[in-house]
Scaffold this motif. Structure first.
Motif, short mmCIF file in Angstrom:
data_model
loop_
_atom_site.label_atom_id
_atom_site.label_comp_id
_atom_site.label_asym_id
_atom_site.label_seq_id
_atom_site.Cartn_x
_atom_site.Cartn_y
_atom_site.Cartn_z
N GLY A 48 0.81 -1.21 0.00
CA GLY A 48 0.00 0.00 0.00
C GLY A 48 0.84 1.26 0.00
O GLY A 48 2.03 1.25 -0.34
N VAL A 49 0.23 2.37 0.41
CA VAL A 49 0.87 3.68 0.40
C VAL A 49 1.16 4.11 1.83
O VAL A 49 0.26 4.08 2.69
CB VAL A 49 -0.04 4.72 -0.29
N ALA A 50 2.40 4.51 2.08
CA ALA A 50 2.78 5.07 3.39
C ALA A 50 2.28 6.52 3.44
O ALA A 50 2.63 7.34 2.59
CB ALA A 50 4.29 5.02 3.58
N MET A 51 1.50 6.83 4.46
CA MET A 51 0.80 8.11 4.48
C MET A 51 0.84 8.72 5.88
O MET A 51 0.93 8.00 6.88
CB MET A 51 -0.65 7.88 4.04
N ALA A 52 0.77 10.04 5.96
CA ALA A 52 0.66 10.73 7.25
C ALA A 52 -0.50 11.70 7.18
O ALA A 52 -0.80 12.25 6.12
CB ALA A 52 1.95 11.47 7.58
N MET A 53 -1.14 11.92 8.32
CA MET A 53 -2.22 12.90 8.41
C MET A 53 -1.84 13.94 9.45
O MET A 53 -1.35 13.60 10.53
CB MET A 53 -3.54 12.25 8.80
N THR A 54 -2.06 15.20 9.11
CA THR A 54 -1.82 16.28 10.05
C THR A 54 -2.97 17.26 9.97
O THR A 54 -3.87 17.11 9.13
CB THR A 54 -0.47 16.96 9.77
N PHE A 55 -2.97 18.26 10.84
CA PHE A 55 -4.11 19.18 10.95
C PHE A 55 -3.66 20.62 10.77
O PHE A 55 -2.59 21.02 11.24
CB PHE A 55 -4.78 19.01 12.32
N ASP A 56 -4.49 21.40 10.09
CA ASP A 56 -4.18 22.81 9.88
C ASP A 56 -5.49 23.60 9.93
O ASP A 56 -6.40 23.31 9.14
CB ASP A 56 -3.49 23.01 8.52
N PRO A 57 -5.61 24.54 10.87
CA PRO A 57 -4.62 24.93 11.86
C PRO A 57 -4.48 23.89 12.97
O PRO A 57 -5.26 22.95 13.05
CB PRO A 57 -5.16 26.25 12.42
N HIS A 58 -3.46 24.10 13.82
CA HIS A 58 -3.24 23.23 14.97
C HIS A 58 -4.50 23.23 15.84
O HIS A 58 -5.03 24.31 16.16
CB HIS A 58 -2.04 23.77 15.77
N PRO A 59 -5.06 22.06 16.18
CA PRO A 59 -6.34 22.01 16.89
C PRO A 59 -6.47 22.94 18.10
O PRO A 59 -7.54 23.55 18.27
CB PRO A 59 -6.45 20.53 17.28
N PRO A 60 -5.44 23.11 18.95
CA PRO A 60 -5.62 24.05 20.07
C PRO A 60 -5.95 25.47 19.63
O PRO A 60 -6.57 26.23 20.39
CB PRO A 60 -4.26 23.99 20.79
N ARG A 61 -5.57 25.86 18.40
CA ARG A 61 -5.90 27.21 17.92
C ARG A 61 -7.41 27.40 17.83
O ARG A 61 -7.91 28.52 17.90
CB ARG A 61 -5.29 27.44 16.54
N ILE A 62 -8.12 26.30 17.64
CA ILE A 62 -9.57 26.37 17.50
C ILE A 62 -10.27 26.13 18.83
O ILE A 62 -11.20 26.86 19.19
CB ILE A 62 -10.06 25.34 16.46
N VAL A 63 -9.83 25.12 19.59
CA VAL A 63 -10.58 24.73 20.79
C VAL A 63 -10.15 25.50 22.04
O VAL A 63 -10.95 25.69 22.96
CB VAL A 63 -10.47 23.21 21.03
N ARG A 64 -8.91 25.95 22.12
CA ARG A 64 -8.46 26.76 23.26
C ARG A 64 -7.36 27.73 22.81
O ARG A 64 -6.19 27.57 23.20
CB ARG A 64 -7.99 25.87 24.41
N PRO A 65 -7.72 28.73 22.02
CA PRO A 65 -6.72 29.62 21.43
C PRO A 65 -5.87 30.36 22.45
O PRO A 65 -4.72 30.71 22.17
CB PRO A 65 -7.56 30.59 20.59
N ASP A 66 -6.40 30.61 23.65
CA ASP A 66 -5.63 31.31 24.67
C ASP A 66 -4.48 30.47 25.21
O ASP A 66 -3.53 31.02 25.80
CB ASP A 66 -6.54 31.74 25.82
N LYS A 67 -4.54 29.15 25.01
CA LYS A 67 -3.50 28.27 25.50
C LYS A 67 -2.72 27.58 24.38
O LYS A 67 -1.87 26.73 24.65
CB LYS A 67 -4.10 27.20 26.42
N ALA A 68 -2.99 27.96 23.13
CA ALA A 68 -2.31 27.31 22.00
C ALA A 68 -0.84 27.71 21.98
O ALA A 68 -0.51 28.90 22.04
CB ALA A 68 -2.98 27.73 20.69
#
Length: 312
Positions: A48-68
């Protein structure tokens, strides 16, 4: 390497039996590389295919921006590093407020199963996902059994007495402990950017410097550093000052100025990579320019000795 974006892109036909590394991969440190090695091996085993998943923006920027936290890498740097690590495809998930409300089942079904049709997923031991981060590895494994993919984890990686983590590395960089940060990363901490016009004071005193404009968020503290400057794939030994040039009274803004030890070319407008090897001293104010020149020469000699040992 191919880059896919969720939710905008469709799953391509060439993406067969993906073996996925799932995480944020900020810094792409030794622990991340262990996960990627296992993913690449699994992709070979499955054809198969070697794959990576990442997130943009970094999740804390959305759920707790004061602590990101400020990140070690831009998204572009992270994708480039994953490519250089031998990953065949990267999925970038656009992290929104709506997605942050998804429970673990919704995320797994919508992204991993319906979109990517994963065959195997690897995570770090402390990976958490879903609304309020209620999903852990046990939840992921259970969902894998439900939807027909294998879920595995990699135990934390230790370097000497430390557990390697992005959080610890961020703290080391923020404290200017660049050699320790590099040891946990497995490579020097880097800033990417473009060389821009400065005030040319370095040239006037015999040490011409290149001024770096960077999109990186985490800048090491004010001080003088032994660094490398990569230009067109060639690594040059360098000396970098981060600070406000107190000798000249420029206290209104922070600049990143690099003196390349053995380079005579024009760097203006060039895209470069600045790597931090070791902090040499604090930035300080000198009574006159001659005192500053003498200190820069001492810094240059110290950096030269360091790079001689490193064969840079």
């Amino acid at each position: 390497m191919e880059v896919l974006h969720f939710p905008d892109d469709k799953c391509p036909s060439w993406l067969v039996r993906p073996v996925l590394a799932l995480g944020n991969f900020d810094g792409l440190h030794r622990g991340h590389l262990k996960i990627l090695d296992r993913v690449k091996r699994g992709a070979i085993e499955r054809g198969g295919v070697a794959m990576a998943m990442t997130f943009d923006p970094h999740p804390p920027r959305i759920v707790r921006p004061d602590k990101a936290p400020p990140l070690l890498m831009t998204t572009a740097q992270r994708i480039d590093a994953l490519s250089r690590a031998g990953i065949g495809a990267v999925a970038v998930v656009t992290f929104t407020r709506e997605l942050s409300q998804w429970d673990p089942d919704t995320f797994v079904r919508s992204v991993l199963v319906d979109w990517l049709r994963v065959a195997e997923v690897w995570v770090g031991a402390n990976f958490l996902f879903g609304h309020e981060r209620v999903g852990n590895f046990s939840v992921l494994r259970t969902l894998g059994q439900r939807y027909g993919f294998r879920a595995e984890k990699i135990d934390p990686v230790r370097y000497k007495e430390f557990v390697v983590s992005s959080t610890r590395i961020r703290r080391l960089v923020a404290e200017g402990r660049m050699d320790e940060a590099a040891a946990l990363l497995g490579h020097p901490y880097t800033l990417d950017g473009t060389i821009v016009e400065g005030r040319r004071r370095g040239r006037e005193i015999g040490f011409p410097t290149a001024n770096l404009h960077t999109a990186n968020e985490l800048i090491p503290p004010h001080g003088v550093y032994a660094t490398t400057l990569t230009v067109d794939g060639i690594i040059h030994a360098a000396l970098t000052n981060i600070g406000s040039n107190p000798t000249f009274g420029d206290s209104e803004r922070t600049t990143i100025e690099t003196y390349v030890l053995r380079f005579g070319g024009d760097l203006y407008g060039r895209n470069v990579r600045l790597g931090f090897v070791q902090r040499l001293r604090d930035e300080r104010r000198f009574d006159d320019v001659d005192g500053l020149k003498a200190q820069i020469e001492a810094d240059r000699r110290r950096a030269e000795r360091l790079f001689t040992r490193m064969s840079v």
